[in-house]
Design a protein around this motif. Sequence first.
Motif, PDB file in Angstrom:
ATOM      1  N   GLY A 124       0.766  -1.235   0.000  1.00  8.54           N
ATOM      2  CA  GLY A 124       0.000   0.000   0.000  1.00  8.54           C
ATOM      3  C   GLY A 124       0.796   1.284   0.000  1.00  8.54           C
ATOM      4  N   ARG A 125       2.058   1.241  -0.480  1.00  8.50           N
ATOM      5  CA  ARG A 125       2.866   2.455  -0.563  1.00  8.50           C
ATOM      6  C   ARG A 125       3.624   2.479  -1.884  1.00  8.50           C
ATOM      7  N   ALA A 126       3.844   3.682  -2.393  1.00 11.60           N
ATOM      8  CA  ALA A 126       4.622   3.854  -3.611  1.00 11.60           C
ATOM      9  C   ALA A 126       5.445   5.128  -3.501  1.00 11.60           C
ATOM     10  N   VAL A 127       6.671   5.075  -3.997  1.00 13.50           N
ATOM     11  CA  VAL A 127       7.524   6.252  -4.101  1.00 13.50           C
ATOM     12  C   VAL A 127       7.261   6.850  -5.471  1.00 13.50           C
ATOM     13  N   ILE A 128       6.889   8.123  -5.503  1.00  7.82           N
ATOM     14  CA  ILE A 128       6.620   8.787  -6.780  1.00  7.82           C
ATOM     15  C   ILE A 128       7.474  10.041  -6.889  1.00  7.82           C
ATOM     16  N   SER A 129       7.699  10.472  -8.117  1.00  9.29           N
ATOM     17  CA  SER A 129       8.349  11.770  -8.331  1.00  9.29           C
ATOM     18  C   SER A 129       7.499  12.565  -9.304  1.00  9.29           C
ATOM     19  N   ALA A 130       7.551  13.880  -9.126  1.00  7.18           N
ATOM     20  CA  ALA A 130       6.754  14.788  -9.953  1.00  7.18           C
ATOM     21  C   ALA A 130       7.424  16.148  -9.957  1.00  7.18           C
ATOM     22  N   SER A 131       7.110  16.951 -10.947  1.00  9.07           N
ATOM     23  CA  SER A 131       7.628  18.314 -10.954  1.00  9.07           C
ATOM     24  C   SER A 131       6.978  19.073  -9.796  1.00  9.07           C
ATOM     25  N   ALA A 132       7.693  20.036  -9.259  1.00  8.61           N
ATOM     26  CA  ALA A 132       7.181  20.812  -8.124  1.00  8.61           C
ATOM     27  C   ALA A 132       5.854  21.485  -8.461  1.00  8.61           C
ATOM     28  N   GLU A 133       5.672  21.883  -9.709  1.00 13.30           N
ATOM     29  CA  GLU A 133       4.441  22.572 -10.098  1.00 13.30           C
ATOM     30  C   GLU A 133       3.214  21.659 -10.067  1.00 13.30           C
ATOM     31  N   HIS A 134       3.413  20.336 -10.028  1.00 10.91           N
ATOM     32  CA  HIS A 134       2.287  19.413  -9.996  1.00 10.91           C
ATOM     33  C   HIS A 134       1.945  18.890  -8.604  1.00 10.91           C
ATOM     34  N   VAL A 135       2.748  19.240  -7.596  1.00  6.92           N
ATOM     35  CA  VAL A 135       2.538  18.687  -6.257  1.00  6.92           C
ATOM     36  C   VAL A 135       1.183  19.082  -5.678  1.00  6.92           C
ATOM     37  N   ALA A 136       0.774  20.335  -5.792  1.00  5.18           N
ATOM     38  CA  ALA A 136      -0.519  20.760  -5.241  1.00  5.18           C
ATOM     39  C   ALA A 136      -1.668  20.002  -5.894  1.00  5.18           C
TER      40      ALA A 136
END
Length: 187
Positions: A124-136
């Motif tokens: 039930g956990r995943a490490v994800i990455s995203a651009s800072a502009e998409h975090v919100a």
Amino acid sequence: RPIHPTPVVGVVGVLDDASLAVGAAFRKEGDVVLLAGDGPCAIDGSAYQRVVDGTTAGRIPEPDLAGERRLHEFLAAAAERRLLRSVHDVADGGVAIAIAESAILGEIGVDAPSPGEPFAEGDGRAVISASAEHVAELEALAGELPLRRIGTVGGEEIAVAAASIRLDAATELYENAIPKALGEDPA
């Protein structure tokens, strides 16, 4: 020698738009690393326990199927909106190993000072990455699903909690682990 019971589940699906596929590799310097989900986790029966004290004992956590469903629905929705740069499930070795594998696969370092229990394993956990502009937008999309910032992609090291290793050294260890275990000379 005998092996521990290992249930295996195979899942096959159809992805109508292959451009929506999200790999495990970190892709861009400066991206935010997040931990999605909060499935039950423990050191009991983990790779960490085997390495540190040579045992495999205790009780592994019961899976939270509802939480697992929320995580996968979130990841699918985020992928459809093209908000994710990478996704890696948390499995053997816990969050620390998922982070290290994503860095090695992407050939880019990471600084993750706040991963929680870095070596605890569970579903039930995943490490994800995203651009800072998409975090919100990801936070809004996650709703009730926990989504926590744990680090930033970039640099020449894999730093998780208080430990760090140079990316090139980690890559060499990772790529040569099987030949070394088989007694082969990786050179």
